[in-house]
Motif scaffolding. Structure first.
Motif, PDB file in Angstrom:
ATOM      1  N   LEU A   1       0.813  -1.176   0.107  1.00 34.69           N
ATOM      2  CA  LEU A   1       0.049   0.045   0.032  1.00 34.69           C
ATOM      3  C   LEU A   1       0.970   1.261  -0.016  1.00 34.69           C
ATOM      4  CD1 LEU A   1      -2.663   1.238   0.167  1.00 34.69           C
ATOM      5  CD2 LEU A   1      -2.681   1.122   2.674  1.00 34.69           C
ATOM      6  N   ALA A   2       1.932   1.400   0.849  1.00 35.50           N
ATOM      7  CA  ALA A   2       2.793   2.392   0.870  1.00 35.50           C
ATOM      8  C   ALA A   2       3.370   2.724  -0.586  1.00 35.50           C
ATOM      9  CB  ALA A   2       4.029   2.216   2.023  1.00 35.50           C
ATOM     10  N   GLY A   3       3.998   1.604  -1.128  1.00 37.09           N
ATOM     11  CA  GLY A   3       4.487   1.692  -2.426  1.00 37.09           C
ATOM     12  C   GLY A   3       3.482   2.236  -3.412  1.00 37.09           C
ATOM     13  N   ASP A   4       2.260   1.955  -3.541  1.00 37.23           N
ATOM     14  CA  ASP A   4       1.268   2.383  -4.444  1.00 37.23           C
ATOM     15  C   ASP A   4       0.970   3.767  -4.006  1.00 37.23           C
ATOM     16  OD1 ASP A   4       1.222  -0.149  -5.523  1.00 37.23           O
ATOM     17  OD2 ASP A   4      -0.340  -0.762  -4.646  1.00 37.23           O
ATOM     18  N   LEU A   5       0.742   3.986  -2.845  1.00 42.89           N
ATOM     19  CA  LEU A   5       0.392   5.438  -2.511  1.00 42.89           C
ATOM     20  C   LEU A   5       1.637   6.359  -2.662  1.00 42.89           C
ATOM     21  CD1 LEU A   5      -1.665   5.048   0.885  1.00 42.89           C
ATOM     22  CD2 LEU A   5      -2.296   5.537  -1.219  1.00 42.89           C
ATOM     23  N   GLY A   6       2.779   5.921  -2.461  1.00 41.90           N
ATOM     24  CA  GLY A   6       3.922   6.793  -2.928  1.00 41.90           C
ATOM     25  C   GLY A   6       4.137   6.967  -4.353  1.00 41.90           C
ATOM     26  N   GLY A   7       3.558   5.713  -5.285  1.00 38.38           N
ATOM     27  CA  GLY A   7       3.475   6.002  -6.552  1.00 38.38           C
ATOM     28  C   GLY A   7       2.652   7.122  -7.124  1.00 38.38           C
ATOM     29  N   VAL A   8       1.436   7.009  -6.284  1.00 40.67           N
ATOM     30  CA  VAL A   8       0.380   8.127  -6.636  1.00 40.67           C
ATOM     31  C   VAL A   8       0.834   9.626  -6.569  1.00 40.67           C
ATOM     32  CG1 VAL A   8      -1.881   9.060  -5.712  1.00 40.67           C
ATOM     33  CG2 VAL A   8      -1.740   6.532  -6.357  1.00 40.67           C
ATOM     34  N   GLY A   9       1.535   9.779  -5.494  1.00 43.16           N
ATOM     35  CA  GLY A   9       1.919  11.067  -4.825  1.00 43.16           C
ATOM     36  C   GLY A   9       3.143  11.714  -5.875  1.00 43.16           C
ATOM     37  N   LEU A  10       3.981  10.608  -6.255  1.00 42.22           N
ATOM     38  CA  LEU A  10       4.932  11.194  -7.500  1.00 42.22           C
ATOM     39  C   LEU A  10       4.008  11.423  -8.717  1.00 42.22           C
ATOM     40  CD1 LEU A  10       7.675   8.294  -6.865  1.00 42.22           C
ATOM     41  CD2 LEU A  10       7.528  10.587  -6.118  1.00 42.22           C
ATOM     42  N   ALA A  11       3.355  10.681  -9.040  1.00 39.44           N
ATOM     43  CA  ALA A  11       2.466  10.822 -10.383  1.00 39.44           C
ATOM     44  C   ALA A  11       1.627  12.502 -10.106  1.00 39.44           C
ATOM     45  CB  ALA A  11       1.368   9.838 -10.843  1.00 39.44           C
ATOM     46  N   MET A  12       1.092  12.534  -9.047  1.00 38.14           N
ATOM     47  CA  MET A  12       0.346  13.951  -9.033  1.00 38.14           C
ATOM     48  C   MET A  12       1.360  15.111  -8.900  1.00 38.14           C
ATOM     49  SD  MET A  12      -2.884  12.592  -6.219  1.00 38.14           S
ATOM     50  CE  MET A  12      -3.652  14.259  -6.349  1.00 38.14           C
ATOM     51  N   LEU A  13       2.514  14.731  -8.381  1.00 39.93           N
ATOM     52  CA  LEU A  13       3.470  15.874  -8.439  1.00 39.93           C
ATOM     53  C   LEU A  13       3.667  16.411  -9.880  1.00 39.93           C
ATOM     54  CD1 LEU A  13       6.019  15.346  -5.410  1.00 39.93           C
ATOM     55  CD2 LEU A  13       4.410  17.422  -5.824  1.00 39.93           C
ATOM     56  N   LEU A  14       4.100  15.227 -10.697  1.00 39.18           N
ATOM     57  CA  LEU A  14       4.274  15.419 -12.152  1.00 39.18           C
ATOM     58  C   LEU A  14       3.388  16.172 -12.603  1.00 39.18           C
ATOM     59  CD1 LEU A  14       5.827  11.979 -13.159  1.00 39.18           C
ATOM     60  CD2 LEU A  14       6.890  13.900 -12.905  1.00 39.18           C
ATOM     61  N   ALA A  15       2.160  16.146 -12.358  1.00 35.52           N
ATOM     62  CA  ALA A  15       0.786  16.803 -13.102  1.00 35.52           C
ATOM     63  C   ALA A  15       0.510  18.311 -12.702  1.00 35.52           C
ATOM     64  CB  ALA A  15      -0.417  15.945 -12.834  1.00 35.52           C
ATOM     65  N   VAL A  16       1.440  18.537 -11.430  1.00 33.80           N
ATOM     66  CA  VAL A  16       1.262  20.042 -10.890  1.00 33.80           C
ATOM     67  C   VAL A  16       1.849  20.933 -12.207  1.00 33.80           C
ATOM     68  CG1 VAL A  16       1.914  21.653  -9.037  1.00 33.80           C
ATOM     69  CG2 VAL A  16       0.964  19.339  -8.756  1.00 33.80           C
ATOM     70  N   PRO A  17       1.230  22.041 -12.450  1.00 36.95           N
ATOM     71  CA  PRO A  17       1.822  22.800 -13.552  1.00 36.95           C
ATOM     72  C   PRO A  17       2.985  23.662 -12.673  1.00 36.95           C
ATOM     73  CG  PRO A  17      -0.474  23.172 -13.460  1.00 36.95           C
ATOM     74  CD  PRO A  17      -0.394  22.095 -12.349  1.00 36.95           C
ATOM     75  N   GLY A  18       4.165  23.878 -13.386  1.00 43.11           N
ATOM     76  CA  GLY A  18       5.074  24.511 -13.026  1.00 43.11           C
ATOM     77  C   GLY A  18       4.867  25.704 -12.330  1.00 43.11           C
ATOM     78  N   PRO A  19       4.098  26.702 -12.828  1.00 43.54           N
ATOM     79  CA  PRO A  19       3.937  27.931 -12.086  1.00 43.54           C
ATOM     80  C   PRO A  19       3.440  27.934 -10.713  1.00 43.54           C
ATOM     81  CG  PRO A  19       3.012  28.253 -14.374  1.00 43.54           C
ATOM     82  CD  PRO A  19       3.500  26.709 -13.999  1.00 43.54           C
ATOM     83  N   VAL A  20       2.692  26.662 -10.168  1.00 45.95           N
ATOM     84  CA  VAL A  20       2.123  26.327  -9.124  1.00 45.95           C
ATOM     85  C   VAL A  20       3.321  26.136  -8.253  1.00 45.95           C
ATOM     86  CG1 VAL A  20       0.748  24.968  -7.773  1.00 45.95           C
ATOM     87  CG2 VAL A  20      -0.187  25.666  -9.965  1.00 45.95           C
ATOM     88  N   ILE A  21       4.285  25.206  -8.591  1.00 44.27           N
ATOM     89  CA  ILE A  21       5.507  25.096  -7.793  1.00 44.27           C
ATOM     90  C   ILE A  21       6.222  26.149  -7.630  1.00 44.27           C
ATOM     91  CG2 ILE A  21       7.620  23.707  -7.558  1.00 44.27           C
ATOM     92  CD1 ILE A  21       6.200  21.467  -9.239  1.00 44.27           C
ATOM     93  N   GLY A  22       6.553  26.987  -8.639  1.00 44.76           N
ATOM     94  CA  GLY A  22       7.321  28.269  -8.469  1.00 44.76           C
ATOM     95  C   GLY A  22       6.394  29.191  -7.309  1.00 44.76           C
TER      96      GLY A  22
END
Length: 540
Positions: free
Chosen positions: A363-384
């Motif tokens: 479960l931790a691995g799957d949730l970790g993959g979910v978190g990584l994928a969601m970070l990839l989808a965050v537009p760069g200006p939001v991170i900036g």
């Protein structure tokens, strides 16, 4: 067998989690459509660019992947290196190349319309779709190669006993890879929808462009602004879809695909030279055509006259422009290289730690993959903007010490770490899963602690993947723009920021010459990555 059964036991849980993610994305979009139709409309506008672009990329990249992964066509390794070069190239280099070929005053329009003014072909939605398709095609190709490699060769060999090789390719290989190919397409569409470089250049209004506009106005993270929560729901929608697609890819792409024990089955072509010619034409359209356009622009000479400008081309000017480009932009190159070296090193260490921590945890691995994928989808200006909000602290704040880092190179380093580390962690995750459990257990029995197991067992086994990940992080850092442009400190900007400002004024000879220099550099990086990754070694 034990490892396979352990892997299979995770499928129902992953399928249920994927269903939850898709349901959450649909719910978020419905709420957004009811409460904020304008933001929902921008998401639809983004989909109007991203979906056709992804379909084009998959339609063009999958045949290339079939030739590379499942046939004995000559030149597979060269094709893979060229495609990998495109994958690592910054978006602004790809944009400058194709603007030089098809944009305003580009090579092809100029040749077809004579010396008079030429209206570019890359305009509006059609231009944005084309550029996004070009950017997504290398990703589509390599993900399709991985999907085709993930099909068990034993199934293909068993099917060969009762069917022809071409039938096996269609009924076994492509059918087995279809779910991973579909997930790859969905993920690429989300990433295209979250990218703003191409749409910004062509002035197409999309969700990512709206995020950037709000960021520039300082309203994105203002809790009192009415549009803040609406944009947050839009980002959440993209993130949930990306997470569901990533889970499907993880489920379908076997960890053993990083280091297979069996030689993959290939279709023996009756006419390999014809197939090689087709592969060369397809890869050449992606790689050589924009390079030729850059060379045409870098060596072009325009002489204004009363009847209109006349154009000519000079090899001497091309050589001079390319030779002088690194020196003319030496300050930007030095700043970008220093930042990329730091980001690549720290991101690789952080990503390796994340990938290793996710190993063996269901479960931790799957949730970790979910978190990584969601970070990839965050537009760069939001991170900036998040980085700006974190570091721009008032003097009476408990975190006032962070204010000393605002306006320094720490800000773009931190923004790029957040942008790049998830991608590198997802790249290293299969490599971490491929480390034999028997080796880890043997080291644990011998008394090795967690760090010792990593130092003496995992790191040597993952060394090629770690080297490839470092090179990929270095290349991604050089090209990162959407978050960096908001947090770059005063003074000499990184090369990506300078190139974007120049592109807004059109692709001219200096920008084209610098683009050629970067293409050569990224070609070397892609060749090194291809040698390090097992996928590249098996393509030859």
């Amino acid at each position: 067998m034990q490892e396979n059964s352990h892997h299979d036991s995770r499928q129902p849980g992953r399928a249920a989690l994927g269903g939850v993610l898709i349901g959450g994305a649909l719910t978020a979009f419905v709420v957004l459509a009811a409460a904020a139709p304008r933001v929902a409309g921008l998401l639809v506008s983004s989909a109007a660019v991203a979906v056709p672009a992804t379909l084009l990329a998959m339609a063009f990249g999958t045949p290339i992947a079939l030739l590379i992964a499942k046939t004995d066509v000559p030149g597979r390794r060269t094709a893979l290196v060229l495609v990998g070069t495109l994958l690592l190239l910054p978006l602004y280099v790809i944009a400058s190349a194709w603007m030089a070929a098809l944009g305003d005053q580009g090579g092809a329009p100029a040749l077809l319309t004579g010396d008079g003014p030429a209206g570019g072909w890359l305009v509006g939605y059609s231009g944005a779709i084309f550029l996004h398709a070009v950017v997504a095609t290398p990703w589509a190709t390599l993900l399709a190669v991985a999907a085709l490699r993930s099909v068990d060769p034993r199934l293909e060999e068993a099917a060969l006993l009762d069917a022809s090789a071409r039938r096996v390719l269609g009924t076994v290989t492509l059918r087995g890879a279809a779910p991973a190919l579909a997930a790859a397409g969905v993920l690429l569409a989300v990433l295209a929808a979250a990218e703003m470089t191409m749409t910004d250049l062509l002035q197409v209004r999309t969700f990512a462009e709206e995020v950037y506009t709000q960021a520039a106005a300082g309203e994105l993270l203002d809790p009192t602004a009415s549009g803040t929560w609406r944009l947050a729901v839009g980002v959440l929608t993209l993130g949930l879809v990306a997470a569901a697609a990533t889970l499907t890819l993880v489920r379908r792409l076997r960890p053993s695909g990083m280091a297979p024990s069996r030689h993959p089955w290939r279709l023996a072509l009756a006419r390999p030279r014809v197939a090689a010619a087709c592969l060369a034409i397809m890869v050449g359209l992606l790689t050589l055509l924009p390079v030729v356009a850059l060379a045409y622009r870098a060596g072009g000479i325009v002489v204004p006259q009363e009847t209109g400008p006349t154009r000519s081309w000079s090899l001497t000017k091309l050589v001079t422009s390319v030779g002088s480009a690194p020196w003319q932009h030496r300050r930007e190159l030095i700043a970008s290289t220093g930042l990329a070296l730091t980001v690549a090193t720290t991101a690789t260490f952080a990503a390796a730690a994340i990938a290793w921590s996710l190993r063996g945890r269901r479960l931790a691995g799957d949730l970790g993959g979910v978190g990584l994928a969601m970070l990839l989808a965050v537009p760069g200006p939001v991170i900036g903007l998040v980085v700006i909000r974190l570091l721009n602290q008032p003097l009476d704040s408990p975190m006032a010490l962070l204010g000393d880092l605002y306006g320094t190179w720490f800000a773009p380093w931190f923004a790029q770490m957040v942008r790049i580390t998830p991608a590198i962690a997802l790249l290293l995750w299969p490599a971490a899963l491929a480390v034999p459990a028997e080796w880890i257990d043997a080291a644990r029995i011998d008394g090795a602690g967690s760090f010792a197991r990593w130092r003496w067992v995992a790191a040597p086994s993952m060394a090629p993947a770690l080297g490839a990940a470092w090179l990929a992080a270095f290349a991604l850092s050089l090209g990162e723009l959407s978050a960096t442009v908001l947090v770059v400190p005063p003074g000499t900007p990184p090369l990506s920021v300078r190139m974007l400002s120049l592109l807004h004024y059109g692709v001219e000879d200096r920008v084209a010459a610098l683009g050629l220099v970067l293409v050569l550099g990224y070609l070397v990086i892609a060749a090194a990555v291809g040698r390090l990754l097992p996928l590249g070694r098996r393509a030859g």
